[in-house]
Design a protein around this motif. Structure first.
Motif, mmCIF file in Angstrom:
data_model
loop_
_atom_site.group_PDB
_atom_site.id
_atom_site.type_symbol
_atom_site.label_atom_id
_atom_site.label_comp_id
_atom_site.label_asym_id
_atom_site.label_seq_id
_atom_site.Cartn_x
_atom_site.Cartn_y
_atom_site.Cartn_z
ATOM 1 N N GLY A 164 0.795 -1.223 0.000
ATOM 2 C CA GLY A 164 0.000 0.000 0.000
ATOM 3 C C GLY A 164 0.822 1.263 0.000
ATOM 4 O O GLY A 164 0.288 2.347 -0.020
ATOM 5 N N GLY A 165 2.119 1.212 -0.001
ATOM 6 C CA GLY A 165 2.929 2.412 -0.035
ATOM 7 C C GLY A 165 4.352 2.120 0.338
ATOM 8 O O GLY A 165 4.715 0.994 0.667
ATOM 9 N N GLY A 166 5.185 3.180 0.261
ATOM 10 C CA GLY A 166 6.599 3.024 0.561
ATOM 11 C C GLY A 166 6.849 2.568 1.979
ATOM 12 O O GLY A 166 7.789 1.826 2.246
ATOM 13 N N GLY A 167 5.973 3.002 2.914
ATOM 14 C CA GLY A 167 6.161 2.622 4.302
ATOM 15 C C GLY A 167 6.055 1.127 4.510
ATOM 16 O O GLY A 167 6.790 0.535 5.299
ATOM 17 N N HIS A 168 5.133 0.492 3.789
ATOM 18 C CA HIS A 168 4.944 -0.954 3.921
ATOM 19 C C HIS A 168 6.194 -1.690 3.465
ATOM 20 O O HIS A 168 6.671 -2.613 4.139
ATOM 21 N N SER A 169 6.735 -1.289 2.314
ATOM 22 C CA SER A 169 7.918 -1.975 1.782
ATOM 23 C C SER A 169 9.144 -1.738 2.660
ATOM 24 O O SER A 169 9.958 -2.642 2.866
ATOM 25 N N VAL A 170 9.280 -0.526 3.191
ATOM 26 C CA VAL A 170 10.410 -0.228 4.068
ATOM 27 C C VAL A 170 10.325 -1.060 5.338
ATOM 28 O O VAL A 170 11.321 -1.608 5.820
ATOM 29 N N HIS A 171 9.122 -1.178 5.893
ATOM 30 C CA HIS A 171 8.921 -1.977 7.096
ATOM 31 C C HIS A 171 9.306 -3.433 6.835
ATOM 32 O O HIS A 171 10.021 -4.056 7.627
ATOM 33 N N LEU A 172 8.848 -3.983 5.706
ATOM 34 C CA LEU A 172 9.174 -5.367 5.356
ATOM 35 C C LEU A 172 10.674 -5.546 5.149
ATOM 36 O O LEU A 172 11.248 -6.570 5.519
ATOM 37 N N ARG A 173 11.296 -4.548 4.540
ATOM 38 C CA ARG A 173 12.740 -4.635 4.289
ATOM 39 C C ARG A 173 13.513 -4.652 5.594
ATOM 40 O O ARG A 173 14.428 -5.457 5.785
ATOM 41 N N LEU A 174 13.156 -3.768 6.518
ATOM 42 C CA LEU A 174 13.817 -3.744 7.816
ATOM 43 C C LEU A 174 13.593 -5.055 8.560
ATOM 44 O O LEU A 174 14.515 -5.609 9.171
ATOM 45 N N LEU A 175 12.374 -5.543 8.521
ATOM 46 C CA LEU A 175 12.038 -6.797 9.173
ATOM 47 C C LEU A 175 12.872 -7.945 8.616
ATOM 48 O O LEU A 175 13.414 -8.778 9.359
ATOM 49 N N SER A 176 13.017 -7.981 7.289
ATOM 50 C CA SER A 176 13.780 -9.044 6.633
ATOM 51 C C SER A 176 15.257 -8.996 7.010
ATOM 52 O O SER A 176 15.859 -10.019 7.366
ATOM 53 N N VAL A 177 15.843 -7.807 6.942
ATOM 54 C CA VAL A 177 17.282 -7.679 7.217
ATOM 55 C C VAL A 177 17.588 -8.034 8.669
ATOM 56 O O VAL A 177 18.542 -8.767 8.958
ATOM 57 N N LEU A 178 16.797 -7.525 9.600
ATOM 58 C CA LEU A 178 17.037 -7.800 11.018
ATOM 59 C C LEU A 178 16.858 -9.285 11.330
ATOM 60 O O LEU A 178 17.625 -9.864 12.112
ATOM 61 N N THR A 179 15.864 -9.917 10.714
ATOM 62 C CA THR A 179 15.657 -11.350 10.926
ATOM 63 C C THR A 179 16.839 -12.152 10.403
ATOM 64 O O THR A 179 17.300 -13.103 11.052
ATOM 65 N N ARG A 180 17.351 -11.769 9.230
ATOM 66 C CA ARG A 180 18.513 -12.469 8.661
ATOM 67 C C ARG A 180 19.763 -12.260 9.510
ATOM 68 O O ARG A 180 20.574 -13.172 9.678
ATOM 69 N N LEU A 181 19.900 -11.059 10.059
ATOM 70 C CA LEU A 181 21.053 -10.796 10.929
ATOM 71 C C LEU A 181 21.016 -11.679 12.164
ATOM 72 O O LEU A 181 22.037 -12.225 12.594
ATOM 73 N N LEU A 182 19.825 -11.826 12.752
ATOM 74 C CA LEU A 182 19.695 -12.686 13.924
ATOM 75 C C LEU A 182 19.976 -14.145 13.567
ATOM 76 O O LEU A 182 20.645 -14.865 14.315
ATOM 77 N N ARG A 183 19.467 -14.568 12.414
ATOM 78 C CA ARG A 183 19.695 -15.947 11.997
ATOM 79 C C ARG A 183 21.185 -16.178 11.727
ATOM 80 O O ARG A 183 21.745 -17.215 12.068
#
Length: 461
Positions: free
Chosen positions: A420-439
């Protein structure tokens, strides 16, 4: 030599000496006057400082006197609450220290039955709150029925939250439909099987006039990201003790006292910070979507957040938190430039043709959190040698993009399933990167549990 010359000369010398002494005394008088005036200004300045600053100084003596006055009112039967007996009679509430005092707002650290708590009140004196007008028309011996209390209390809750009855929707379910925030309060009050005393009503009414109390009481049953209200006495209420963040600490939160059981105990400080960042993202998503209206945080700084032992981020100061309808009312004001449309961390744009601020917020909770919390956390300076690792670089870029994306809220997906907008994609991107860092760091993937200690109920005030 003229006759009388020496006498005349001596007389002139005496005259000059006399004039000199007079000049010195006049100069001395002037100096004394200046000194007196300066002293007067200094003393008046001290009085002004005392009245404007020192009168609000957080002292233990004044804090204890305020609590003693509260206990006197409890003894007289004017106030009540589920904490009063322990505070005023049994002695199970131990005063520790004053944490904050300004313009009457009092924040005190104490121990209640061995557990640390924070006592709060917007105003120091019970008499400073508006009384419930209905009590003026009630017979002294007559008690109000629960239905009467439901009606008046629900109106006050709606007013405090800035929600009209029409704003709350009809869906009684959970998730995004749990719009009936005041109805949740109403259901709790309706479960009461007996009438309310005057002391209960007066105490409840003083609490409902404190916006932060109302927010925490209504939201604590819906969210793990707000501090729990544990009890109250009169106009003071107790919330769980959590150590607030600090801007001067590179991790913001003290991680030394965090005792995470199981595999999570092996997490490094950096991994704990990443887990806290994930909790911030969860809080943003939760505040954007899980209520009838988006909840805006207009004062985002480390001091207004804390973490629990499971690393869940908790908003501990919600004085500047507003649901969408109230946020629109605040932003909708006259303006001549965009600078006139800033309300702390919440801002909109100025329509110069109408000379009116847009009622729609242009930034978001996520954007401000990225700017004020994530950027300092994940800066190359703090990361040191790890700053050039691919995932760290990707995280820095995502944080930078997040902090620069206007309206970067966590938008819903549209009917076609598109973001629905840039905010949604940015949120998903941050979520993805942080999850991968933890893994990548070998952290356990299990989620932290919610703080499930039984909290203070509406009926217990």
């Amino acid at each position: 030599m003229l006759p009388g010359g020496p006498v005349a000369g001596g007389g002139g010398l005496c005259l000059l000496r006399w004039l000199g002494l007079r000049l010195c005394s006049r100069r001395g008088t002037l100096v004394c006057a200046l000194l007196w005036f300066g002293s007067w200004l200094f003393l008046n300045g001290l009085v002004l400082v005392h009245r404007s600053i020192l009168s609000d100084y957080c002292t233990d003596d004044k804090s204890k006197r305020i609590l003693q006055r509260l206990c006197l009112q409890f003894g007289e039967g004017s106030v009540t609450g589920d904490m009063c007996e322990d505070l005023c009679v049994v002695g199970l509430v131990e005063y520790k220290r004053c944490l904050y005092y300004e313009n009457g707002k009092k924040v005190i650290e104490a121990r209640w039955r061995g557990s640390p708590v924070i006592l709060k009140s917007k105003l120091e004196n019970f008499s400073s709150y508006e009384p419930l007008a209905l009590l003026d028309y009630q017979d002294t011996e007559e008690e109000l029925s629960p239905l009467d209390v439901v009606f008046y209390a629900t109106l006050e809750v709606r007013n405090s939250l800035g929600l009209a009855e029409d704003d709350e929707g009809e869906d009684e379910g959970g998730g995004g439909g749990n719009s009936s925030l005041a109805r949740i309060w109403e259901k709790k009050l309706k479960s009461r099987d007996r009438s309310y005393s005057r002391a209960e009503l007066a105490s409840l009414w003083s609490l409902l006039q404190q916006e932060e109390y109302t927010f925490l009481r209504v939201l604590q049953d819906l969210s793990t990201h707000v501090a729990k209200v544990l009890g109250s006495c009169g106009h003071f209420y107790a919330v769980e003790y959590l150590s607030a963040g600090h801007a001067w600490d590179q991790n913001i939160f003290s991680l030394e006292g965090v005792e995470v059981p199981g595999p999570r105990a092996r997490w490094s400080s950096r991994e704990k910070v990443q887990r806290i960042a994930l909790s911030f993202l969860d809080m943003v998503r939760h505040f954007d979507h899980d209520f009838a209206h988006k909840l805006h945080l207009c004062d985002i700084k480390p001091e207004n957040f804390a973490i629990r032992k499971d690393l869940t981020v908790v908003a501990i100061d919600v004085d500047m938190a507003f649901f969408e309808p109230k946020m629109r009312d605040i932003l909708d004001q006259n303006c001549s430039s965009d600078d006139d449309c800033n309300f702390f961390d919440c801002s909109s744009r100025c329509d110069r043709d109408r000379r009116r601020c847009s009622a729609v917020r242009r930034n978001s909770n996520l954007q401000v959190i990225c700017e004020k919390i994530f950027r300092p956390w994940f800066s190359p300076t703090l990361l040191g040698s790890k700053a050039d690792l691919p995932l760290q670089v990707e995280l820095q870029r995502a944080v930078q993009e997040c902090s620069e994306t206007e309206g970067g809220g966590v938008e819903e997906e549209d009917a076609a399933g598109e973001a629905g907008g840039g905010g949604h994609s940015v949120h998903l991107r941050l979520l993805s990167v942080l999850t991968r860092l933890l893994r990548e760091g070998g952290a356990s993937g299990e989620e932290g549990g919610a703080w499930d200690e039984k909290g203070h109920t509406a009926l217990n005030l």
